[in-house]
Motif scaffolding. Sequence first.
Motif, PDB file in Angstrom:
ATOM      1  N   SER A 259     -17.762 -19.371  13.838  1.00  0.00           N
ATOM      2  CA  SER A 259     -18.453 -19.905  15.005  1.00  0.00           C
ATOM      3  C   SER A 259     -19.747 -19.149  15.310  1.00  0.00           C
ATOM      4  O   SER A 259     -20.419 -19.442  16.296  1.00  0.00           O
ATOM      5  N   TYR A 260     -20.087 -18.197  14.466  1.00  0.00           N
ATOM      6  CA  TYR A 260     -21.296 -17.398  14.660  1.00  0.00           C
ATOM      7  C   TYR A 260     -22.324 -17.670  13.568  1.00  0.00           C
ATOM      8  O   TYR A 260     -21.981 -17.749  12.379  1.00  0.00           O
TER       9      TYR A 260
ATOM     10  N   ARG B  90     -24.230 -17.038  18.742  1.00  0.00           N
ATOM     11  CA  ARG B  90     -23.505 -18.305  18.921  1.00  0.00           C
ATOM     12  C   ARG B  90     -24.402 -19.481  18.561  1.00  0.00           C
ATOM     13  O   ARG B  90     -23.918 -20.515  18.075  1.00  0.00           O
TER      14      ARG B  90
END
Length: 124
Positions: free
Chosen positions: A31-32, A100
């Motif tokens: 998710s990064y 993010r």
Amino acid sequence: QVQLVESGGGLVQAGGSLRLSCAASGRTFSSYVMGWFRQAPGKEREFVAAISWQGYTTYYADSVRGRFTISRDNVKNTVTLRMNSLKPEDTAVYYCAAARSYSDPPRDADFGSWGQGTQVTVSS
């Protein structure tokens, strides 16, 4: 936040190669957006390379494009920076960073998690 630990720095002669690795903790690595930055003595930290969440998109600073390659492994939670044809001006502390989301092109301010850095020294 994700915890980041870099490794792989060292001393190399001009024209040589190094591979930097960054290991991330946690179960949300994918998710990064991941990036590499560097800071030379007396200079501001600068963007080197970044890679999107699944690795489909990469960004490079003009100074390293064609010489450096960023990649990631979302199973092993690692991001790698392969550096070829190294020059003395590549000498710096290299930092792994996570975001993010990111701007186009990625900016320092996008990244909220940082590693401790690893020294790369290129001798002429």
